[in-house]
Design a protein around this motif. Structure first.
Motif, PDB file in Angstrom:
ATOM      1  N   GLY A 141     -74.303 -15.492   3.043  1.00  0.00           N
ATOM      2  CA  GLY A 141     -73.312 -14.694   3.663  1.00  0.00           C
ATOM      3  C   GLY A 141     -73.007 -15.026   5.111  1.00  0.00           C
ATOM      4  O   GLY A 141     -73.565 -15.137   5.902  1.00  0.00           O
ATOM      5  N   ASP A 149     -67.346 -14.068   3.193  1.00  0.00           N
ATOM      6  CA  ASP A 149     -68.205 -13.684   2.101  1.00  0.00           C
ATOM      7  C   ASP A 149     -69.338 -12.632   2.156  1.00  0.00           C
ATOM      8  O   ASP A 149     -70.169 -12.447   1.354  1.00  0.00           O
ATOM      9  CB  ASP A 149     -68.528 -14.983   1.117  1.00  0.00           C
ATOM     10  CG  ASP A 149     -69.491 -15.865   2.109  1.00  0.00           C
ATOM     11  OD1 ASP A 149     -69.950 -15.438   2.789  1.00  0.00           O
ATOM     12  OD2 ASP A 149     -69.736 -17.071   1.597  1.00  0.00           O
ATOM     13  N   TYR A 160     -64.127 -12.488  -4.910  1.00  0.00           N
ATOM     14  CA  TYR A 160     -65.293 -11.666  -4.708  1.00  0.00           C
ATOM     15  C   TYR A 160     -66.255 -12.223  -5.818  1.00  0.00           C
ATOM     16  O   TYR A 160     -67.407 -12.385  -5.571  1.00  0.00           O
ATOM     17  CB  TYR A 160     -65.019 -10.110  -4.656  1.00  0.00           C
ATOM     18  CG  TYR A 160     -66.085  -9.350  -4.599  1.00  0.00           C
ATOM     19  CD1 TYR A 160     -66.869  -9.081  -3.238  1.00  0.00           C
ATOM     20  CD2 TYR A 160     -66.975  -9.073  -6.008  1.00  0.00           C
ATOM     21  CE1 TYR A 160     -67.904  -8.396  -3.367  1.00  0.00           C
ATOM     22  CE2 TYR A 160     -68.153  -8.202  -5.748  1.00  0.00           C
ATOM     23  CZ  TYR A 160     -68.613  -7.809  -4.365  1.00  0.00           C
ATOM     24  OH  TYR A 160     -69.846  -7.122  -4.424  1.00  0.00           O
ATOM     25  N   SER A 206     -66.764 -14.532  -7.868  1.00  0.00           N
ATOM     26  CA  SER A 206     -67.180 -16.066  -7.556  1.00  0.00           C
ATOM     27  C   SER A 206     -68.307 -16.098  -6.386  1.00  0.00           C
ATOM     28  O   SER A 206     -69.422 -16.670  -6.614  1.00  0.00           O
ATOM     29  CB  SER A 206     -66.143 -17.207  -7.321  1.00  0.00           C
ATOM     30  OG  SER A 206     -65.032 -17.263  -8.522  1.00  0.00           O
ATOM     31  N   GLN A 207     -67.954 -15.410  -5.381  1.00  0.00           N
ATOM     32  CA  GLN A 207     -68.620 -15.417  -4.290  1.00  0.00           C
ATOM     33  C   GLN A 207     -69.898 -14.493  -4.686  1.00  0.00           C
ATOM     34  O   GLN A 207     -71.158 -15.135  -4.483  1.00  0.00           O
ATOM     35  CB  GLN A 207     -68.192 -14.521  -3.012  1.00  0.00           C
ATOM     36  CG  GLN A 207     -67.079 -15.419  -2.367  1.00  0.00           C
ATOM     37  CD  GLN A 207     -66.328 -14.470  -1.365  1.00  0.00           C
ATOM     38  OE1 GLN A 207     -66.562 -13.136  -1.183  1.00  0.00           O
ATOM     39  NE2 GLN A 207     -65.224 -14.878  -0.768  1.00  0.00           N
ATOM     40  N   TYR A 208     -69.945 -13.352  -5.565  1.00  0.00           N
ATOM     41  CA  TYR A 208     -71.017 -12.697  -5.723  1.00  0.00           C
ATOM     42  C   TYR A 208     -72.092 -13.315  -6.867  1.00  0.00           C
ATOM     43  O   TYR A 208     -73.294 -13.449  -6.782  1.00  0.00           O
ATOM     44  CB  TYR A 208     -70.709 -11.161  -6.500  1.00  0.00           C
ATOM     45  CG  TYR A 208     -71.810 -10.561  -6.926  1.00  0.00           C
ATOM     46  CD1 TYR A 208     -72.567  -9.627  -6.142  1.00  0.00           C
ATOM     47  CD2 TYR A 208     -72.106 -10.745  -8.042  1.00  0.00           C
ATOM     48  CE1 TYR A 208     -73.672  -8.960  -6.392  1.00  0.00           C
ATOM     49  CE2 TYR A 208     -73.342  -9.911  -8.707  1.00  0.00           C
ATOM     50  CZ  TYR A 208     -73.996  -8.971  -7.861  1.00  0.00           C
ATOM     51  OH  TYR A 208     -75.186  -8.217  -8.202  1.00  0.00           O
ATOM     52  N   LYS A 254     -67.263 -22.856  -1.033  1.00  0.00           N
ATOM     53  CA  LYS A 254     -66.258 -21.720  -0.552  1.00  0.00           C
ATOM     54  C   LYS A 254     -65.487 -21.339  -1.784  1.00  0.00           C
ATOM     55  O   LYS A 254     -65.072 -21.828  -2.714  1.00  0.00           O
ATOM     56  CB  LYS A 254     -65.284 -22.643   0.178  1.00  0.00           C
ATOM     57  CG  LYS A 254     -64.208 -21.467   0.695  1.00  0.00           C
ATOM     58  CD  LYS A 254     -63.391 -22.002   1.948  1.00  0.00           C
ATOM     59  CE  LYS A 254     -62.242 -21.231   2.639  1.00  0.00           C
ATOM     60  NZ  LYS A 254     -62.828 -20.090   2.958  1.00  0.00           N
ATOM     61  N   ALA A 255     -65.445 -20.093  -1.989  1.00  0.00           N
ATOM     62  CA  ALA A 255     -64.593 -19.051  -2.913  1.00  0.00           C
ATOM     63  C   ALA A 255     -63.994 -18.170  -2.261  1.00  0.00           C
ATOM     64  O   ALA A 255     -64.540 -17.419  -1.426  1.00  0.00           O
ATOM     65  CB  ALA A 255     -65.389 -18.591  -4.116  1.00  0.00           C
ATOM     66  N   ASP A 256     -62.684 -17.848  -2.605  1.00  0.00           N
ATOM     67  CA  ASP A 256     -61.735 -16.887  -2.011  1.00  0.00           C
ATOM     68  C   ASP A 256     -62.110 -15.305  -2.685  1.00  0.00           C
ATOM     69  O   ASP A 256     -61.665 -14.290  -2.459  1.00  0.00           O
ATOM     70  CB  ASP A 256     -60.528 -17.042  -2.085  1.00  0.00           C
ATOM     71  CG  ASP A 256     -60.263 -18.506  -0.991  1.00  0.00           C
ATOM     72  OD1 ASP A 256     -60.970 -18.423  -0.080  1.00  0.00           O
ATOM     73  OD2 ASP A 256     -59.287 -19.156  -1.153  1.00  0.00           O
ATOM     74  N   ALA A 314     -69.979  -9.635  -0.708  1.00  0.00           N
ATOM     75  CA  ALA A 314     -70.488 -10.231  -1.745  1.00  0.00           C
ATOM     76  C   ALA A 314     -72.014 -10.508  -1.609  1.00  0.00           C
ATOM     77  O   ALA A 314     -72.945 -10.039  -2.377  1.00  0.00           O
ATOM     78  CB  ALA A 314     -69.713 -11.201  -2.203  1.00  0.00           C
ATOM     79  N   ALA A 315     -72.426 -10.987  -0.408  1.00  0.00           N
ATOM     80  CA  ALA A 315     -73.418 -11.492  -0.123  1.00  0.00           C
ATOM     81  C   ALA A 315     -74.522 -10.129  -0.048  1.00  0.00           C
ATOM     82  O   ALA A 315     -75.690 -10.398  -0.577  1.00  0.00           O
ATOM     83  CB  ALA A 315     -73.835 -12.128   1.118  1.00  0.00           C
TER      84      ALA A 315
END
Length: 236
Positions: free
Chosen positions: A204, A208, A174, A176-178, A170-172, A211-212
């Motif tokens: 995704g 997120d 963008y 880090s998500q990407y 889990k990351a809040d 970003a996914a």
């Protein structure tokens, strides 16, 4: 309180917006409605709204839903995806009832699914779950093990290796998500030279999804944003 139909329309709008931002078409991303713990009536409402792909985490609950809708007028349009952890003693039920499995991370499980898939059914579509963040608490094959596992599974009959799935840490933010999703997309690109049939990235969720999609997701898994909060009981 918004209806399931309104929720689906809202999620589809978010998918369309995300695809437009990265120059993709909206139909390049499939919405998978995660219906685990939700009653038949909720799935019926989603079907009436034009949603036909559903994801289940619990084998017995999922099989009961598949069987319930097998005789419905929309049965031919429905696609059932198993997205939860797989126990060896549950593989037959999965092989006999589902269209897709997103959570394969061991050759043993794939072999059982291959052997137990009925001959009169189409090949079972398989995604390999990758532990992109190397978390000990998460299922999934490592990047280092991925190519060997893909080679082994691709050779099995009655199943068809279609791509990869991940549930990143889990990351809040963008970026880090990407980064996590991009790593999975790059891993799939590396495999496609030997396995050109790979066309699916299941990555995704609500928090997120943008970003996914930017990283190349072709299936986003959305549950609470469609059906509301889940009621977790004893599931199997």
């Amino acid at each position: 309180m918004s209806s399931i139909k309104q929720n689906i329309e809202q999620v589809i709008s978010q998918i369309t917006s995300a695809t437009e931002k990265c120059g993709r078409t909206a139909d390049s991303v499939q919405l998978l409605a995660v219906s685990k713990t939700k009653p038949i009536v909720a799935i019926e409402e989603a079907i009436d709204a034009g949603q036909f792909a559903f994801g289940e985490n619990y084998v017995q609950e999922g099989v009961e839903k598949v069987q319930h809708f097998a005789t419905s007028p929309q049965a031919d349009k429905l696609s059932w995806h198993f997205i939860g952890p797989i126990q060896s003693n549950k593989t037959r039920q999965i092989a006999e009832h589902f269209d897709w499995v997103h959570s394969v991370d061991r050759a043993k499980i794939a072999r059982r699914l291959s052997e137990q898939r009925p001959e009169d059914m189409p090949p079972l579509n398989i995604l390999l779950q990758v532990n992109t963040s190397a978390e000990a608490s998460k299922s999934g094959v490592t990047f280092d093990e991925l190519a060997t596992l893909a080679d082994e599974i691709a050779a099995m009959p009655n199943i068809l290796l279609r791509g990869l799935m991940s549930i990143p840490q889990k990351a809040d933010d963008y970026d880090s998500q990407y980064a996590a999703f991009h790593a999975l997309a790059e891993a799939q690109k590396a495999l496609k030279g030997k396995h050109p049939q790979l066309d699916t990235l299941s990555m995704g969720m609500s928090g997120d999804m943008e970003a996914a999609i930017a990283a190349g997701s072709s299936i986003v898994r959305i549950g609470t944003a469609i059906f509301g909060a889940r009621d977790y009981g004893t599931k199997q």
